[in-house]
Design an enzyme around this catalytic site. Structure first.
Site, short mmCIF file in Angstrom:
data_model
loop_
_atom_site.label_atom_id
_atom_site.label_comp_id
_atom_site.label_asym_id
_atom_site.label_seq_id
_atom_site.Cartn_x
_atom_site.Cartn_y
_atom_site.Cartn_z
N GLY A 278 1.24 -0.99 0.27
CA GLY A 278 -0.26 -0.35 -0.17
C GLY A 278 0.73 1.05 0.53
O GLY A 278 0.28 2.51 0.29
N PRO A 321 4.59 -4.80 -1.08
CA PRO A 321 4.95 -3.65 -1.68
C PRO A 321 4.71 -4.42 -3.02
O PRO A 321 5.42 -5.05 -4.21
CB PRO A 321 6.46 -3.12 -1.88
CG PRO A 321 7.23 -4.21 -1.38
CD PRO A 321 6.28 -5.33 -0.29
N TYR A 364 -10.02 5.87 -10.77
CA TYR A 364 -10.22 6.18 -8.93
C TYR A 364 -10.04 8.15 -9.42
O TYR A 364 -8.95 8.29 -8.18
CB TYR A 364 -8.45 5.88 -8.23
CG TYR A 364 -8.59 4.42 -8.83
CD1 TYR A 364 -9.50 3.26 -7.58
CD2 TYR A 364 -8.06 3.38 -8.99
CE1 TYR A 364 -9.59 1.90 -7.83
CE2 TYR A 364 -8.03 2.45 -9.43
CZ TYR A 364 -8.21 1.90 -9.31
OH TYR A 364 -8.19 -0.14 -8.95
N CYS A 391 -14.69 4.48 -27.18
CA CYS A 391 -16.55 5.32 -26.87
C CYS A 391 -16.54 5.56 -25.65
O CYS A 391 -18.02 4.96 -25.57
CB CYS A 391 -17.06 4.56 -28.16
SG CYS A 391 -16.94 4.55 -30.28
N TYR A 421 -0.78 -1.69 -11.64
CA TYR A 421 -1.77 -1.99 -12.22
C TYR A 421 -2.40 -1.03 -13.56
O TYR A 421 -3.80 -0.76 -13.28
CB TYR A 421 -2.85 -0.75 -11.41
CG TYR A 421 -2.70 -2.08 -9.68
CD1 TYR A 421 -2.92 -2.97 -9.38
CD2 TYR A 421 -1.72 -1.20 -8.89
CE1 TYR A 421 -3.05 -3.22 -8.23
CE2 TYR A 421 -1.58 -1.64 -7.76
CZ TYR A 421 -1.48 -2.58 -7.45
OH TYR A 421 -1.43 -3.53 -5.84
N1 LLP Z 1 -1.02 -6.72 -0.48
C1 LLP Z 1 -2.24 -7.44 -0.54
C2 LLP Z 1 -2.81 -8.02 0.78
C3 LLP Z 1 -3.57 -6.17 -1.14
O1 LLP Z 1 -4.62 -6.57 -1.64
C4 LLP Z 1 -2.70 -5.32 -2.10
C5 LLP Z 1 -3.14 -4.84 -3.35
C6 LLP Z 1 -1.00 -5.40 -2.77
C7 LLP Z 1 -0.44 -6.02 -1.54
C8 LLP Z 1 -0.43 -4.53 -2.35
O2 LLP Z 1 -0.32 -3.24 -2.89
P1 LLP Z 1 0.65 -2.29 -3.12
O3 LLP Z 1 2.01 -2.19 -2.80
O4 LLP Z 1 0.83 -2.49 -5.20
O5 LLP Z 1 -0.95 -0.55 -3.11
N2 LLP Z 1 -5.82 -1.30 -8.10
C9 LLP Z 1 -5.57 -0.47 -7.28
C10 LLP Z 1 -4.91 -0.47 -6.21
C11 LLP Z 1 -5.32 -2.36 -5.57
C12 LLP Z 1 -4.71 -2.89 -4.37
C13 LLP Z 1 -5.25 -3.74 -4.00
N3 LLP Z 1 -4.75 -4.90 -3.94
C14 LLP Z 1 -4.93 0.87 -8.30
O6 LLP Z 1 -4.68 0.77 -8.85
O7 LLP Z 1 -4.68 1.82 -7.43
#
Ligand code: LLP
Length: 463
Positions: A278, A321, A364, A391, A421
Site C-alpha cells: 500500500g 509492496p 479512481y 467510445c 495496475y
Molecule cells: N497485499 C494485499 C493483501 C493487497 O490486497 C494489495 C493490493 C497489496 C498487498 C499491494 O498493494 P500495493 O503495494 O500495490 O498498493 N488497483 C488499485 C490498487 C488495488 C490494490 C489491491 N490490493 C490501483 O490501481 O490503485
C-alpha cells in the site's frame, strides 16, 4: 487519489477563476526524476531515452501504445526493499500490480518472495519456477480448486479471509495429508487516506475478519484447533497509494495487541506478522513517497516497541509492496492522433490507447503526468486533456496537464508511473488489443508480454 494539486497559474485563468490551471513554472522539457524510472533521460536532440534506447526507435520496433519497463530500475527497487527490511523480515512482491514470467524470475534473482491472489497468478509464479514456499496466496473468495492447487503445490502460506475459508483450507489440507501454514487477515479499523475503492482496513468492506468485535479472536480460536492448519501469524493490509505512515503504525499496534491476547488465551506466541502493501508512489511532482529504508525503520520500530511493552518476542515481519516496486519503473508510450482545441476550455489530445490500457484515471480519479518525448519543444505550454480512442467520454488518461502548443499528430507522448495496475487491469473494451510490455535494459529491449492480436481476440470467440 494521488495527492497532486492541479497545475496552477495564469493561462486560462479567466475560465478557471480559482486560479487553477496556470502554466507550470518549470520547463516542459525538464523531466522530474520523481515520476520517471531511473534510467530515463533526454538525449541531445531532446528525445527521451530509457535503458539507453531512444523512444522513437522503440516505437518503431514495438509499436504504440506500449508499456516500457526499466528492468534495472525494477531490480534496484527490489534490492532496496530487501536491503531495507534485512534478514529479519520478508518482502513479498504483490503480483497483482503486474506479473509476468520475466518478473517472477527477476524477483527470484533479487531475493524477493511473491504474493499471488488468483489461480492465474499462482500458475504464472509456478510456471516461472518460483519455489512454492516463497509464495503467499491471498483472496477473499478463493475457489476450492485454487485452494487445492495451492496446497498441492506447497505454498508457503495461505492468508485466510473468512470463517468458511478457515474450514475449507483445513479440510483440503487434511485430506491432502498435510498441515498448511496460514495467516489470518484481520481488519484493524483504520481509515486509510486514499480512494474509497482501494482502502481496505475499515470494517465496512469485503476483506478480512474484524478485530473490533472479537471475530478475529474467534477465527484464531478455530484455526488453532484444526489439524490441517498451522497458524503462523496475523495479516493486515490497510489500503493502497498511502503516504502517511500513521495508518500502518495503528495497524501494527493493533495486530501486536492481538498477538498478546492470543498468548494470554492460548499460551501461543505466533511467530509472524504481515503488514501488507500500500505504499504510495509519485504520479505527479506533488507526490512525495517514502523510501523503503524509512518505511522499514518506522514499521520495525513500532512492532519492536509494542512487543516489548506487551512482553512478546518480536515476530518476523513481512510486507507486500506491489505499486512501490513496479509502479515507477514503467511508462506508457502513445502516439498522438488527433488534437481538438476547445476555445476557452482546453485542448483534447487523443492517443492510440486509453481506458483499456489505463483504467485508473476513470476508476479512481487518478492523476498522472505526461510529456512530449519524441522531441523537445520551446513552444508555449497549452492546457490539455489526454484522452483515448474508446467510445466513452470518461475515457481519460491524463485529466489536466500541460504539453507544448506545437504538439502535432504523430508526436510521441509518454505517461510515467504506469508500471502498476495498468497492464494488469487492462481490458479489451471496444475490442482493443492489449499493449505489450517491453523490458529495456542496457541498450537492449525485449518483449516480456507480447501485444495482443486480432487472432487472439477471435480465438476466444468460438462462435
Ligand atoms: N497485499 C494485499 C493483501 C493487497 O490486497 C494489495 C493490493 C497489496 C498487498 C499491494 O498493494 P500495493 O503495494 O500495490 O498498493 N488497483 C488499485 C490498487 C488495488 C490494490 C489491491 N490490493 C490501483 O490501481 O490503485
Amino acid at each position: 487519489m494521488s495527492r497532486s494539486a492541479h497545475p496552477a497559474g495564469p493561462r486560462h485563468a479567466d475560465v478557471y477563476p480559482e486560479g487553477h490551471y496556470t502554466a507550470p513554472a518549470t520547463d516542459l522539457n525538464e523531466l522530474d526524476a520523481k515520476v520517471w524510472s531511473r534510467t530515463v533521460t533526454r538525449d541531445e536532440d531532446g528525445a527521451l531515452t530509457v535503458g539507453g534506447m531512444e523512444v522513437a526507435r522503440l516505437a518503431e520496433e514495438f509499436g504504440t501504445p506500449a508499456y516500457f519497463l526499466d528492468e534495472s530500475d525494477f531490480r534496484a527497487r527490489c534490492r532496496a526493499w530487501a536491503d531495507a527490511f534485512g534478514a529479519e523480515a520478508d518482502v513479498f512482491y504483490a503480483g497483482k500490480a503486474f506479473l509476468s514470467r520475466a518478473v517472477v524470475r527477476w524477483l527470484q534473482e533479487e531475493g524477493l518472495n511473491l504474493d499471488v491472489c488468483s489461480g492465474g497468478e499462482l500458475a504464472t509464479a509456478l510456471d516461472a519456477g518460483m519455489p512454492a514456499e516463497r509464495i503467499a496466496f491471498h483472496g477473499n473468495n478463493k475457489t476450492v480448486a485454487e485452494i487445492e492447487r495451492a496446497v498441492e503445490a506447497g505454498v508457503g502460506r495461505i492468508v485466510l479471509d473468512s470463517f468458511q475459508e478457515i474450514a475449507r483450507v483445513a479440510h483440503i489440507a487434511q485430506r491432502a495429508g498435510t498441515r498448511q501454514r496460514v495467516q489470518i487477515r484481520v481488519t484493524v479499523g483504520v481509515e486509510a487516506h486514499t480512494h474509497e475503492f482501494i482502502a481496505t482496513a475499515h470494517e465496512d468492506q469485503k476483506f478480512g475478519i474484524a478485530l473490533a468485535d472479537g471475530q478475529a479472536a474467534e477465527a484464531v480460536r478455530r484455526a488453532l484447533t484444526l489439524d490441517g492448519l498451522e497458524l503462523i501469524g496475523i495479516h493486515s493490509h490497510i489500503g493502497s497509494q498511502i503516504f502517511d505512515m500513521a495508518g500502518f503504525e495503528v495497524s501494527a499496534r493493533r495486530v501486536v495487541q492481538l498477538l498478546a491476547e492470543i498468548r494470554d488465551e492460548h499460551g501461543v506466541e505466533l511467530p509472524e506478522i504481515d503488514l501488507g502493501g500500500g505504499l504510495g508512489i509519485a504520479y505527479t511532482s506533488e507526490d512525495d513517497p517514502r523510501e523503503p529504508h524509512e518505511i522499514a525503520k518506522a514499521l520495525s520500530d513500532i512492532v519492536t516497541r509494542e512487543c516489548e511493552s506487551a512482553g512478546l518476542r518480536t515476530p518476523r515481519i513481512s510486507v507486500e509492496p506491489g505499486r512501490a516496486i513496479v509502479g515507477p519503473t514503467a511508462f506508457t508510450l502513445y502516439e498522438v492522433g488527433t488534437i481538438k482545441p476547445l476555445e476557452g476550455l482546453r485542448t483534447y489530445v487523443s492517443v492510440d490507447g486509453g481506458m483499456s490500457d489505463n483504467i485508473r484515471t476513470a476508476l479512481y480519479d487518478a492523476e498522472y503526468s505526461v510529456a512530449l518525448v519524441s522531441r523537445s519543444s520551446e513552444a508555449e505550454p497549452m492546457l490539455v486533456r489526454v484522452v483515448g480512442k474508446h467510445c466513452e467520454s470518461g475515457d481519460i488518461v491524463v485529466k489536466d496537464a500541460f504539453l507544448p502548443a506545437d504538439l502535432a499528430p504523430g508526436d510521441l507522448i509518454a505517461v510515467p508511473a504506469t508500471g502498476a495496475y495498468c497492464r494488469s487491469m487492462a481490458s479489451n473494451y471496444n475490442h482493443a488489443l492489449r499493449p505489450p510490455v517491453v523490458a529495456v535494459r542496457d541498450g537492449q529491449a525485449r518483449v516480456i508480454v507480447r501485444r495482443e492480436t486480432e487472432e487472439d481476440l477471435l480465438r476466444l470467440d468460438v462462435g
